[in-house]
Design an enzyme around this catalytic site. Structure first.
Site, mmCIF file in Angstrom:
data_model
loop_
_atom_site.group_PDB
_atom_site.id
_atom_site.type_symbol
_atom_site.label_atom_id
_atom_site.label_comp_id
_atom_site.label_asym_id
_atom_site.label_seq_id
_atom_site.Cartn_x
_atom_site.Cartn_y
_atom_site.Cartn_z
ATOM 1 N N HIS A 67 -6.639 0.953 5.371
ATOM 2 C CA HIS A 67 -7.227 1.660 4.025
ATOM 3 C C HIS A 67 -8.079 2.786 4.498
ATOM 4 O O HIS A 67 -9.299 2.234 4.750
ATOM 5 C CB HIS A 67 -7.871 0.462 3.220
ATOM 6 C CG HIS A 67 -6.574 -0.293 2.360
ATOM 7 N ND1 HIS A 67 -6.888 -1.731 1.993
ATOM 8 C CD2 HIS A 67 -5.324 -0.117 2.157
ATOM 9 C CE1 HIS A 67 -5.684 -2.188 1.751
ATOM 10 N NE2 HIS A 67 -4.775 -1.175 1.838
ATOM 11 N N ARG A 69 -10.087 4.892 3.190
ATOM 12 C CA ARG A 69 -11.584 5.015 2.798
ATOM 13 C C ARG A 69 -12.428 4.128 3.166
ATOM 14 O O ARG A 69 -13.578 4.289 3.058
ATOM 15 C CB ARG A 69 -11.444 4.980 1.194
ATOM 16 C CG ARG A 69 -11.095 3.635 0.475
ATOM 17 C CD ARG A 69 -10.830 3.894 -0.984
ATOM 18 N NE ARG A 69 -10.528 2.677 -1.722
ATOM 19 C CZ ARG A 69 -10.352 2.584 -2.902
ATOM 20 N NH1 ARG A 69 -10.447 3.782 -3.641
ATOM 21 N NH2 ARG A 69 -10.039 1.656 -3.672
ATOM 22 N N GLU A 70 -12.030 2.926 3.793
ATOM 23 C CA GLU A 70 -13.074 1.852 4.318
ATOM 24 C C GLU A 70 -13.563 2.410 5.662
ATOM 25 O O GLU A 70 -13.440 1.784 6.587
ATOM 26 C CB GLU A 70 -12.286 0.600 4.418
ATOM 27 C CG GLU A 70 -11.634 0.346 3.121
ATOM 28 C CD GLU A 70 -10.521 -0.933 2.894
ATOM 29 O OE1 GLU A 70 -10.456 -1.695 4.031
ATOM 30 O OE2 GLU A 70 -10.087 -1.326 1.857
ATOM 31 N N ARG A 125 -7.161 5.660 -0.416
ATOM 32 C CA ARG A 125 -6.682 4.362 0.328
ATOM 33 C C ARG A 125 -5.592 4.245 0.950
ATOM 34 O O ARG A 125 -5.236 3.681 2.143
ATOM 35 C CB ARG A 125 -6.771 3.603 -0.836
ATOM 36 C CG ARG A 125 -6.153 2.006 -0.449
ATOM 37 C CD ARG A 125 -6.401 1.269 -2.010
ATOM 38 N NE ARG A 125 -5.557 0.106 -1.851
ATOM 39 C CZ ARG A 125 -6.099 -1.159 -1.628
ATOM 40 N NH1 ARG A 125 -7.183 -1.436 -1.424
ATOM 41 N NH2 ARG A 125 -5.208 -2.155 -1.779
ATOM 42 N N ASN A 142 -1.105 -1.935 3.044
ATOM 43 C CA ASN A 142 -1.172 -3.374 3.118
ATOM 44 C C ASN A 142 -0.493 -4.113 2.219
ATOM 45 O O ASN A 142 -0.828 -5.234 1.808
ATOM 46 C CB ASN A 142 -2.808 -3.747 3.368
ATOM 47 C CG ASN A 142 -3.045 -5.108 3.987
ATOM 48 O OD1 ASN A 142 -2.133 -5.344 4.811
ATOM 49 N ND2 ASN A 142 -3.748 -5.864 3.669
ATOM 50 N N ARG A 143 0.456 -3.520 1.515
ATOM 51 C CA ARG A 143 1.536 -4.160 0.642
ATOM 52 C C ARG A 143 2.926 -3.753 1.146
ATOM 53 O O ARG A 143 3.893 -3.927 0.334
ATOM 54 C CB ARG A 143 1.066 -3.597 -0.857
ATOM 55 C CG ARG A 143 0.108 -3.748 -1.322
ATOM 56 C CD ARG A 143 -0.180 -5.214 -1.955
ATOM 57 N NE ARG A 143 -1.781 -5.310 -2.535
ATOM 58 C CZ ARG A 143 -2.827 -5.333 -1.964
ATOM 59 N NH1 ARG A 143 -2.898 -5.175 -0.484
ATOM 60 N NH2 ARG A 143 -3.930 -5.702 -2.632
ATOM 61 N N HIS A 194 -10.816 -4.759 7.562
ATOM 62 C CA HIS A 194 -10.976 -3.928 6.171
ATOM 63 C C HIS A 194 -12.704 -4.118 5.836
ATOM 64 O O HIS A 194 -13.286 -4.691 6.471
ATOM 65 C CB HIS A 194 -10.259 -4.503 5.171
ATOM 66 C CG HIS A 194 -8.580 -4.556 5.227
ATOM 67 N ND1 HIS A 194 -7.920 -4.055 4.211
ATOM 68 C CD2 HIS A 194 -7.887 -5.050 6.070
ATOM 69 C CE1 HIS A 194 -6.697 -4.172 4.780
ATOM 70 N NE2 HIS A 194 -6.718 -4.710 5.625
ATOM 71 N N SER A 195 -12.991 -3.190 4.633
ATOM 72 C CA SER A 195 -14.176 -3.371 4.033
ATOM 73 C C SER A 195 -13.924 -3.481 2.591
ATOM 74 O O SER A 195 -13.017 -2.835 2.010
ATOM 75 C CB SER A 195 -15.293 -2.363 4.733
ATOM 76 O OG SER A 195 -14.515 -1.174 3.805
ATOM 77 N N TYR A 196 -14.764 -3.942 1.854
ATOM 78 C CA TYR A 196 -15.869 -4.423 1.352
ATOM 79 C C TYR A 196 -15.607 -5.731 0.721
ATOM 80 O O TYR A 196 -14.574 -5.812 0.081
ATOM 81 C CB TYR A 196 -16.494 -3.197 0.512
ATOM 82 C CG TYR A 196 -16.500 -3.243 -0.892
ATOM 83 C CD1 TYR A 196 -17.838 -2.665 -1.299
ATOM 84 C CD2 TYR A 196 -15.433 -3.590 -1.835
ATOM 85 C CE1 TYR A 196 -17.833 -2.625 -2.688
ATOM 86 C CE2 TYR A 196 -15.818 -3.503 -3.118
ATOM 87 C CZ TYR A 196 -16.957 -2.979 -3.556
ATOM 88 O OH TYR A 196 -17.109 -2.904 -5.104
ATOM 89 N N TYR A 246 -7.244 -12.665 -4.047
ATOM 90 C CA TYR A 246 -6.185 -12.404 -5.351
ATOM 91 C C TYR A 246 -5.037 -12.893 -4.462
ATOM 92 O O TYR A 246 -4.609 -12.615 -3.561
ATOM 93 C CB TYR A 246 -6.220 -11.180 -5.899
ATOM 94 C CG TYR A 246 -6.377 -10.189 -4.997
ATOM 95 C CD1 TYR A 246 -5.239 -9.398 -4.581
ATOM 96 C CD2 TYR A 246 -7.665 -9.689 -4.677
ATOM 97 C CE1 TYR A 246 -5.341 -8.418 -3.678
ATOM 98 C CE2 TYR A 246 -7.735 -8.483 -3.872
ATOM 99 C CZ TYR A 246 -6.549 -7.893 -3.424
ATOM 100 O OH TYR A 246 -6.679 -6.846 -2.426
ATOM 101 N N GLU A 268 -13.192 -8.507 5.492
ATOM 102 C CA GLU A 268 -13.544 -7.663 4.745
ATOM 103 C C GLU A 268 -14.982 -7.266 5.221
ATOM 104 O O GLU A 268 -16.003 -8.481 5.123
ATOM 105 C CB GLU A 268 -13.205 -8.211 3.548
ATOM 106 C CG GLU A 268 -12.086 -8.230 3.042
ATOM 107 C CD GLU A 268 -11.641 -6.874 2.254
ATOM 108 O OE1 GLU A 268 -12.248 -5.940 2.457
ATOM 109 O OE2 GLU A 268 -10.547 -6.982 1.950
#
Lengths: 307, 96
Positions: A67, A69-70, A125, A142-143, A194-196, A246, A268
């Protein structure tokens, strides 16, 4: 020289790729740059392979920046690459690990997205692929994996940030990693960074059913986070994707687990909301340092528990 | 270059099933341009959403109307971006 590289700063793709070349040149007997394919916009995609020799050794995969923007993930991966290289022959644990296994580290898993965050939209992202019939671009990489693809927790709307794409592995960035993993055939661990939100997760995301190895992965994850937390007391939670964040289908670690890579985890990293994806650069090194402790624990565990 | 002047990041604290339903409604409203930074609606974890300046009052009104508790985590996203940008420029100078 890697010694003059500023690890406490965010860098553009060109600088990161140039750092990789410098690192490889400084450790020619340990690191090779593996060109795993090109992105949608034809940028090369590289994984750094840390290996002390041997054919098709068991291996550990680590990727960052899927992703785009991470940013703290790509920056941490740069620091971690340097850490592995400089610790080899110095830290007995890293030396022993690389005596038995290879490590593949992909610093920028979504190069098109990363460039786009630097030039057009810092909050981007997804990938940058074009979808016919839609003015919106990009797929959430990641989907897009073949694990409950198109199920709950992914969007069929091309304008959504969690758009799953037209079919599994439609994104070349995902396909390139899939091909490398399948072609290699001996990965024992797959860790996606990943982050956050400060979490360490294991499968599944596409279903809330427990995996058969849940109790082992939970205890490995908990111990890894104990190591991570020991440095700066950063608070982390450990659990399955579905249970602690989730339900999300089409995620990478669900796919790797389902093809038999037992030690599949997703980190994360920081933060928890005050900065989001705009984490100040002075937090890069602390984030990388603590992540390294958790990562190292998992790697050591994988080395000590062959299957 | 896309700017984020006046965009805020709201942290939402879900306390009930009614709150979850309200958030699902919000999520389906694609015209608001909401950017969910954390996903999944549960009472266990807060949800962070970047709200474009143009949708701020409508979103806040909606949350208040549905009694969904929230607070502002980031007051102006562009200010953070500007700070990040200037930090990068200064770092690049240091390296040279």
């Amino acid at each position: 020289s890697t010694k003059s590289f500023n690890f406490a700063a965010y860098h553009d793709l060109e600088t990161i790729y140039s750092f990789m070349d410098t690192l490889v040149a400084s450790h020619p007997n340990l690191i090779t740059k593996v060109h795993i394919g090109n992105s949608y916009e034809n940028r090369p995609m590289y994984a750094l392979k840390f290996s002390t020799g041997g054919v098709n050794r068991p291996a550990i995969w680590v990727d960052a920046g899927i992703h785009s923007r991470e940013w703290v993930t790509q920056a941490s991966a740069v620091w971690i690459a340097n850490k592995i290289a400089s610790n080899y022959g110095v830290d007995p644990s890293v030396t022993s690990l690389l005596g038995q296994m290879d490590i593949y580290l992909m610093i920028v898993t979504n190069p098109d997205g990363y460039v786009f965050t630097h030039t057009n939209n810092r909050m981007w992202r997804k990938t940058r692929s074009v979808k016919s019939g839609s003015s919106c671009r990009g797929v959430d990489p990641n989907r897009n994996w073949d694990a409950g693809f198109g199920g709950p927790g992914a969007s069929k709307d091309p304008c959504s940030d969690s758009y799953h794409g037209p079919y599994a592995h439609s994104e070349v960035e995902v396909k390139n990693v899939v091909d490398l993993i399948m072609g290699h055939g001996n990965f024992k661990s797959f860790i996606s960074v990943h982050s956050y939100s400060q979490l360490l997760m294991y499968p599944y995301g596409y279903t809330c059913t427990d995996i058969p190895d849940m109790s082992e992965l939970h205890s490995v994850g908990t111990a890894a986070i104990k190591e991570l937390t020991s440095l700066y007391n950063t608070r982390y939670q450990v659990g399955s994707i579905c249970k602690i964040i989730y339900q999300a289908s089409g995620g990478s670690i669900d796919w790797t687990y389902d093809i038999g890579i037992k030690y599949s985890f997703a980190f994360e990293l920081r933060d928890t909301g005050f900065y989001g994806f705009l984490l100040p650069a002075n937090q890069i090194i602390p984030t990388a340092e603590e992540t390294w402790l958790g990562l190292k624990y998992i790697m050591e565990y994988v080395r000590n528990h062959p299957y | 270059k896309e700017l984020f002047n006046g965009d805020q990041v709201l942290r939402i604290h879900v306390e009930s099933e009614d709150h979850i339903q309200a958030l699902k409604e919000l999520e389906e409203d694609v015209d608001s341009g909401l950017d969910f930074w954390t996903h999944g609606f549960s009472t266990e974890r807060p949800i962070d959403i970047r709200v474009p300046h143009s949708s701020l009052s409508a979103v806040k009104d909606f949350l208040k109307k549905n009694n969904v508790p929230f607070n502002v985590m980031i007051n102006n996203v562009q200010e953070l971006l500007d700070r990040e940008k200037s930090e990068m420029v200064s770092n690049a100078k240091m390296e040279r």
